[in-house]
Scaffold this active site. Sequence first.
Site, mmCIF file in Angstrom:
data_model
loop_
_atom_site.group_PDB
_atom_site.id
_atom_site.type_symbol
_atom_site.label_atom_id
_atom_site.label_comp_id
_atom_site.label_asym_id
_atom_site.label_seq_id
_atom_site.Cartn_x
_atom_site.Cartn_y
_atom_site.Cartn_z
ATOM 1 N N GLU A 145 0.000 -3.374 8.811
ATOM 2 C CA GLU A 145 0.869 -4.480 8.408
ATOM 3 C C GLU A 145 1.803 -4.911 9.549
ATOM 4 O O GLU A 145 1.383 -4.966 10.711
ATOM 5 C CB GLU A 145 1.631 -4.086 7.144
ATOM 6 C CG GLU A 145 0.671 -3.728 5.988
ATOM 7 C CD GLU A 145 1.349 -3.688 4.644
ATOM 8 O OE1 GLU A 145 1.146 -2.730 3.913
ATOM 9 O OE2 GLU A 145 2.068 -4.651 4.319
ATOM 10 N N ASP A 198 2.186 -8.278 -4.853
ATOM 11 C CA ASP A 198 2.075 -7.244 -3.836
ATOM 12 C C ASP A 198 3.257 -6.286 -4.013
ATOM 13 O O ASP A 198 4.167 -6.512 -4.820
ATOM 14 C CB ASP A 198 2.063 -7.882 -2.434
ATOM 15 C CG ASP A 198 1.415 -6.975 -1.402
ATOM 16 O OD1 ASP A 198 0.879 -7.481 -0.412
ATOM 17 O OD2 ASP A 198 1.440 -5.734 -1.604
HETATM 18 C C1 GLC Z 1 0.944 -3.369 0.798
HETATM 19 C C2 GLC Z 1 -0.091 -4.409 1.128
HETATM 20 C C3 GLC Z 1 -1.187 -4.536 0.112
HETATM 21 C C4 GLC Z 1 -1.401 -3.219 -0.592
HETATM 22 C C5 GLC Z 1 -0.141 -2.891 -1.357
HETATM 23 C C6 GLC Z 1 -0.230 -1.543 -2.071
HETATM 24 O O1 GLC Z 1 2.210 -3.770 1.236
HETATM 25 O O2 GLC Z 1 0.367 -5.723 1.437
HETATM 26 O O3 GLC Z 1 -2.364 -4.976 0.798
HETATM 27 O O4 GLC Z 1 -2.497 -3.316 -1.487
HETATM 28 O O5 GLC Z 1 1.011 -2.906 -0.537
HETATM 29 O O6 GLC Z 1 -0.282 -0.499 -1.136
#
Ligand code: GLC
Length: 652
Positions: free
Chosen positions: A514, A309
């Site tokens: 988030e 991530d």
């Molecule tokens: C974020 C998320 C993930 C996303 C990634 C790229 O923090 O946790 O779901 O795909 O970063 O944006």
Amino acid sequence: MGTVCPSPLAVLVLLFICLEASVASSSGVPLYKNPSATVEARVQDLLQRMTLEEKVGQMMQIERSVANPSIIQKNFVGSIISGGGSVPKDRASPTDWMDMVDGFQKAALSTRLGIPLMYGIDAVHGHNNVYGATIFPHNIGLGCTRDPDLARRIGEATALEVRGTGIQYVFAPCIAVCRSPSWGRCYESYSEDPDLVRKMTQIIVGLQGKPSKAGVPFVAGQHNVAATAKHYVGDGGTYHGIDENNTLSSFKSLVNIHMVGYFDAIAKGVSTIMASYSSWNGKKMHGNRFLISHVLKKQLGFKGFVISDWQGIDRMLSPPNLNYTYSVETGVNAGLDMIMIPFDYVTFHDDMIALVKSGYISTQRVNDAVRRILRVKFSMGLFEHPFADRSLTGMVGAQEHRELAREAVRKSLVLLKNGKSKNDPILPLSKHASKILVAGSHANDIGRQCGGWTITWQGQAGNITPGTTVLDAIKSTVHSSTQVVYEESPDTSFAKGKGFDYAIVVVGEEPYAEMLGDNTNLTIPDGGIRTIQNVCSSVKCVVVLISGRPLIVEPYLPLMNAFVAAWLPGTEGKGITDVLFGDYQFEGKLSRTWFKSASQLPMTVGDKYYDPLFPFGFGLTAMAVEGNGATVFGSSLPLLSIFIYLVGQILL
Ligand code: GLC
């Protein structure tokens, strides 16, 4: 230990690959550039030609804001990302996007081996970073449709809109099983129920195309995109729904609740899987070799690549970046194949080279990572079609996609109350009323209607992208003779004695994403409660809640004549009026338990003690009565139900 003799089959495969390689080289064209060769043969041929620098480059994903042609060329960058809200320019057109992506691609193709790069973006409810794209309901609403084929069609439309900007890779679907509505990402989860989440993985077939062979990374063609099942594993099961926190569970319940969706995703040929920020029993998923390398890759046979991530490596230790080198070593050795760095690629590069040269990361591990990345790139046709298909720019926000989104909105709405007492349903509303009131913070706001992950990472209120607000939809639905009065925050006297036939009150949560959406109060934001009280105390009212999760509503329910959960419906507000005014029946059923109070949480379907306000699976389909909420008619036979209702009215 005895000598290990390769099986006859392995010898045959090896001979076949060597034969292919010799044929290709005799024609002067390297085998990996031969589209008629098998994917595995092309992977093997290319891998053996690559230097360590080129291999490490393939494992790097960097943010578009730090990328430029020389950085891509010098570092052999394998992938670029648009983080939430990271766009070529404000309100960039599809052509602007294509020019940017193709510009990066040209740089990648100019390297020694000409390996094309993948451009990835979060298209989690439509192509949501892009101004003018169709924004579909977030997953919590789609879960209420229980319609896997609808999910597939949404995947198909989303893939076309993503390709309409020249992008080939999406970080979707999120197949989290959200077990606590306190989690700021609960709206990204189809359901609290793993079986419902499994069904909705059908969106992968829409995004990537129908797999030719189960369990093999697959992208059908240039109208499809590589998908990502995320976040592996247990992201939705953290302690009290705290984002990126710890999921405490037995291995059995981790599998039965949080992992089963990955069985389906892998079977459907998902190309990539993203590791979760969260931990399982105290061990960070980004460093969990057992769950990534042993369970996911070896036991479940996942053949695509595992991507970290965003700064997932940095967050392995607390405070983040405490020991980046250690985190790189731990993460890559755990089985992470591509690293969403996304900014400090120099440190990642230097650490990787040093760790491999010193033996802390083996060549075999690097080869496995790069093999998986190349397998996805070859299988999605990226070597043959590295550039945007400029004929697809019109796909972004296409009318047929908006109609599909409107259908999804209709099917996602859940009717939770209709009528204050027996046989006095207020829905469906009359289109011929003489005067109606539309009120509430979310009645005329596309940004609030779409929620997080829309245009920007967090989303925001306001006129952020083209779409139809609830107010717009109401005005275009009622008869021209109906007077529509709109007041965002009416006071206690506003609705009194003004002769309104009824009011539609649209309130809810402000957009979030988030950890910024983590919330243990779970109340309707103040303004919304005041609007409900001010309006519904003096006018017959339908309350439509726009939220990323169930909220505490029981104290205000007696004030309402009807109550509808609309979740985060996206740009197509007409899907809401389609059911409010009876052009379509309500058919949504709760994808999550609707609790009475936050003190009951966590509480999910199947719990021994289960005392919800509305249970998982609840939803009224036609005219219904208050109380147990049982529908008067199980099936949605509008004419029959209206006839019996009218007869009932006459007899009573
Ligand atoms: C974020 C998320 C993930 C996303 C990634 C790229 O923090 O946790 O779901 O795909 O970063 O944006």
